[in-house]
Design an enzyme around this catalytic site. Structure first.
Site, PDB file in Angstrom:
ATOM      1  N   LEU B  17      -9.979  -5.775  -4.608  1.00  0.00           N
ATOM      2  CA  LEU B  17      -9.202  -6.023  -3.235  1.00  0.00           C
ATOM      3  C   LEU B  17      -9.729  -4.959  -2.417  1.00  0.00           C
ATOM      4  O   LEU B  17      -9.830  -3.740  -2.533  1.00  0.00           O
ATOM      5  CB  LEU B  17      -7.597  -6.291  -3.258  1.00  0.00           C
ATOM      6  CG  LEU B  17      -7.113  -6.970  -4.264  1.00  0.00           C
ATOM      7  CD1 LEU B  17      -5.716  -6.984  -4.347  1.00  0.00           C
ATOM      8  CD2 LEU B  17      -7.566  -8.421  -4.047  1.00  0.00           C
ATOM      9  N   CYS B  18      -9.707  -5.356  -0.932  1.00  0.00           N
ATOM     10  CA  CYS B  18     -10.281  -4.477  -0.116  1.00  0.00           C
ATOM     11  C   CYS B  18      -9.497  -3.235   0.279  1.00  0.00           C
ATOM     12  O   CYS B  18      -8.059  -3.711   0.121  1.00  0.00           O
ATOM     13  CB  CYS B  18     -10.504  -5.196   1.372  1.00  0.00           C
ATOM     14  SG  CYS B  18     -12.066  -5.733   1.489  1.00  0.00           S
TER      15      CYS B  18
END
Lengths: 239, 80, 428
Positions: B17-18
């Protein structure tokens, strides 16, 4: 002996008094004139009202409930020291003026006996606490974290307390004589009464005051300014 | 066209995930020589903006950034 | 170290000086009561991580350059120059700190070590020793807003993909993810990934909220890096957007530091009051459930625990709403001990998850959290902070905890009556 007493119980007291008052004044002035952080540094949960915040600040400062939870033993010794130091301070106010009512209730002898007990207990508790702090600073992370300032202050405190206890336990001089000396200082007509000079605790008063003067002179430049700073720092906690 | 380019390092950033895809590319950029190329495959759509933004703000070069099915594929060239 | 550099570094300290900092530096008694408050010190026993020691490094500089006694008798305070040795240790202890402020909670004087370390970071940055990765992440975020035209289409097309998933999940072909919607009630500021957008979109859709999605992510690596100017710029991106769109409130996604930045720091940095409220998404969801705007069933029958992220709990003031949400979803809620304002930091905060050199140390520092999670016997640990979840995922793997680490919104989605989710479940 007379020169020694002249220095520590007369000249030294004036010097220490001036340095202490001016130093603390300077310290508070510095704090007051440094702008506050624009960021609120409080933590939650915090009281909603100003009164609530002040009550919490007083509780946090005077009782330190959070510290009690994480290291009860340290808290116990710290409370012991601070409460005893406060009691000793209150007791020393007799140097300025005898308390009302109490002496009438107890009688002159009774008052001295009471002061002897109370002062003796306070002095002993303070000494035990300081010895505990010294012992605590001799090992592990506490030793690593300690700097000479910490030991210097503990040494000065120990000196003050031991000499105070010496006068309390060994000497037979009572408050009235010490009051004569102290009031003469306050009146700027210093006299060291013969009852002290020629007693067995003349030199202990001198040495007690030597340590007291040194402690008071260093006080405003040491971490002991937490006596005042802890109130405002604890108030920030609720902001 | 990416077949013509020599890829020095493949990075599988799928499922991350970012900003982790950006973090991994950044951590690995020094593992290829100057002029070297990293091929990174991510699944988080945020990477489509983040990895090019990282490359340009650090002075590296995005050779291509595109969507292949549900995956986002980047070719990043180390410039300095 | 030459005198020029010393002047530069002490200049930073001078510029950052304020009443609180000065008092913290003056009054610490080095009693070390804070030692057992710090998860990093407790897990490693390494003196570098003792909170008072971390602050002591700044105090040593302060004593030498800002106090007369320290200038004349430096030995008394071990006062010294900000030399290479000091900066080496300062880098390690400062960027390792997760900023959880648990030490402040237990300190008899409430000394905010994290605040002292925020100044330490400014000093490190001035010395060219700011953490490179955090700096790059901050710069990338600022680059994105400075060159927004370059990224706009990519970002919006990413949102469209998520919108397609939303239509499927809600079973409503008219469901949408609005962007740039003037006059919406809520500007929702997510993270860059779909995981923080889709569940919130589904919840807003079900609750019939008037909302719009921010173009920018709420994560703020400028804050972790320790550059207040960059941190402000990063937060400005969505704060300016909120002003432009005229929303009633800015709602921050399940994230710790972003909420604290938006709610507490940003107004102080800009000196201006926000013309809108700032809330955490969990406050909003809790309100929706209690008002009956959002229907959820108590669909989780395994034991669930909740971890208070430091920036949401102790430093953000949100304790009960997430618990109430979890209780509405699960039959068996088990709090950790201690909890709420005394909650142990999991070890994942402060940007440390992005610093790969500290990975092994970070996992080791989660010792207390591992013990806490084990003691609850929970099968699901919910927490509304991405960094906390990353750290606990790591602990889950290395320590074989056998739990599921979940975002609260994901649990909410699972307990909502969503046609798309059912189909997905049946299909799987």
């Amino acid at each position: 002996m007379d020169t020694y007493l002249q220095i520590t119980t007369v000249v030294g007291v004036y010097v220490a008094g001036v340095v202490f008052v001016a130093g603390m004044g300077w310290r508070i002035y510095q704090w007051a004139t440094t702008p506050k952080s624009p960021v609120r540094l409080g933590m939650f949960p915090k009281p909603k009202t100003r009164g609530g915040r002040i009550i919490k600040m007083l509780k946090d400062t005077l009782i330190a409930p959070h510290s009690a939870r994480i290291e009860p033993r340290m808290w116990l010794f710290a409370m012991m020291f601070h409460v005893a130091a406060l009691a000793a301070f209150v007791g020393h106010l007799r140097l300025i003026q005898e308390y009302p009512i109490l002496p009438e209730l107890l009688g002159a002898e009774g008052m001295n006996a009471f002061a002897g007990w109370a002062g003796g207990i306070a002095g002993t508790l303070m000494m035990v606490a300081v010895l505990y702090w010294i012992a605590r600073r001799t090992f592990g992370p506490f030793k690593q974290l300690s700097v000479p300032e910490d030991y210097l202050l503990l040494a000065l405190l120990l000196g003050v307390i031991i000499m105070g206890n010496h006068m309390r336990f060994i000497g037979h001089v009572h408050a009235a004589d010490y009051r004569e000396w102290f009031q003469s200082l306050l009146a700027f007509k210093p006299v060291i009464p013969d009852s002290i000079r020629f007693s067995n605790v003349g030199w202990s008063l001198g040495t007690h005051m030597l340590f007291v003067n040194a402690l008071l002179i260093y006080f405003p430049f040491s971490k002991l300014v937490h006596t005042i700073g802890s109130f405002s720092a604890n108030l920030v906690r609720s902001e | 066209m990416s077949d013509d380019i020599k890829v020095d390092l493949e990075l599988d950033l799928k499922g991350l995930l970012c900003p982790l895809p950006m973090v991994r590319v950044s951590q690995n950029i020094t593992n290829v020589p100057v002029g070297g190329v990293i091929r990174a495959v991510a699944t988080d759509p945020g990477a489509m903006a983040d990895i090019p933004a990282w490359a340009q703000s650090t002075g590296n070069e995005i050779m291509s950034a595109g969507k292949e099915g549900s995956e986002f594929v980047f070719l990043v060239k180390r410039v300095k | 170290m030459d005198s020029q550099q010393i002047t530069t570094l002490t200049g930073v300290l001078d510029k950052k000086m304020n009443r609180q900092l000065k008092q913290y530096l003056d009054i610490c008694a080095r009693c070390a009561i804070c030692k057992d408050a710090c998860h990093q010190y407790v897990a490693t026993g390494d003196f570098t991580y003792l909170p008072a020691r971390r602050a002591e490094l700044i105090r040593q500089i302060y004593k030498k350059y800002f106090t007369k006694t320290g200038e004349f008798v430096p030995a008394l305070y071990e006062a010294r120059d900000p030399d290479e040795n000091l900066l080496d240790e300062l880098y390690e202890s400062t960027y390792a700190c997760t900023g959880c402020r648990r030490c402040m909670y237990y300190c008899p004087f409430s000394i905010d070590t994290a605040w002292i370390l925020s100044v330490a970071k400014a000093i490190l940055i001035a010395a060219g020793r700011g953490n490179e990765m955090l700096g790059q992440l901050a710069d990338a975020a600022i680059f994105k807003s400075d060159n927004f035209d370059m990224f706009r289409d990519v970002i919006v097309s990413g949102f469209k993909d998520i919108e397609a998933e939303l239509k499927e999940l809600t079973g409503d072909p008219s469901a949408e993810i609005p962007v740039d919607k003037k006059g919406a009630d809520i500007l929702y500021v997510a993270l860059a990934g779909a995981h923080s957008i889709l569940p919130a979109a589904a919840i807003f859709h079900e609750a019939g909220t008037s909302w719009t999605l921010s173009m920018f992510e709420s994560a703020n690596y400028g804050f972790f890096f320790g550059d207040a100017e960059k941190a402000r710029k990063i937060a400005d991106r969505f704060m300016d957007e909120a002003v432009r769109l005229g929303v009633k409130e800015v709602v921050i996604t399940e994230c710790g530091h972003a909420y604290r930045v938006a709610n507490i720091f940003h107004e102080a940095w800009t000196g201006k009051k926000h013309p809108f409220k700032v809330r955490h998404i969990l406050e909003v969801i809790d309100e929706y459930i209690k008002d009956g705007r959002l229907k959820v069933s108590r669909c989780i029958d395994v034991p669930v625990s909740y971890h208070d992220p430091c920036q949401v709990g102790r430093n953000g003031g949100i304790f009960e709403q997430p618990r109430d949400i979890v209780r509405a979803l699960a039959t068996d809620f088990r709090d950790m001990t201690p909890n709420r304002e005394q909650q142990w930091c999991c070890g994942g905060g402060g940007g440390i998850v992005a610093i790969s050199e500290m990975d092994a140390f970070r996992l080791k520092s989660g010792k207390k959290k591992v013990e806490q999670i084990r003691a609850t016997g929970a099968k699901i640990v919910a927490s509304p902070c991405e960094n906390c979840r990353l750290q606990m995922e790591g602990l889950n793997e290395t320590e074989d905890l056998g739990v599921r680490i979940a975002a609260i919104m994901d649990l909410v989605i699972e307990c909502m009556d969503l046609p798309g989710r059912k189909q997905a479940a049946e299909g799987a």
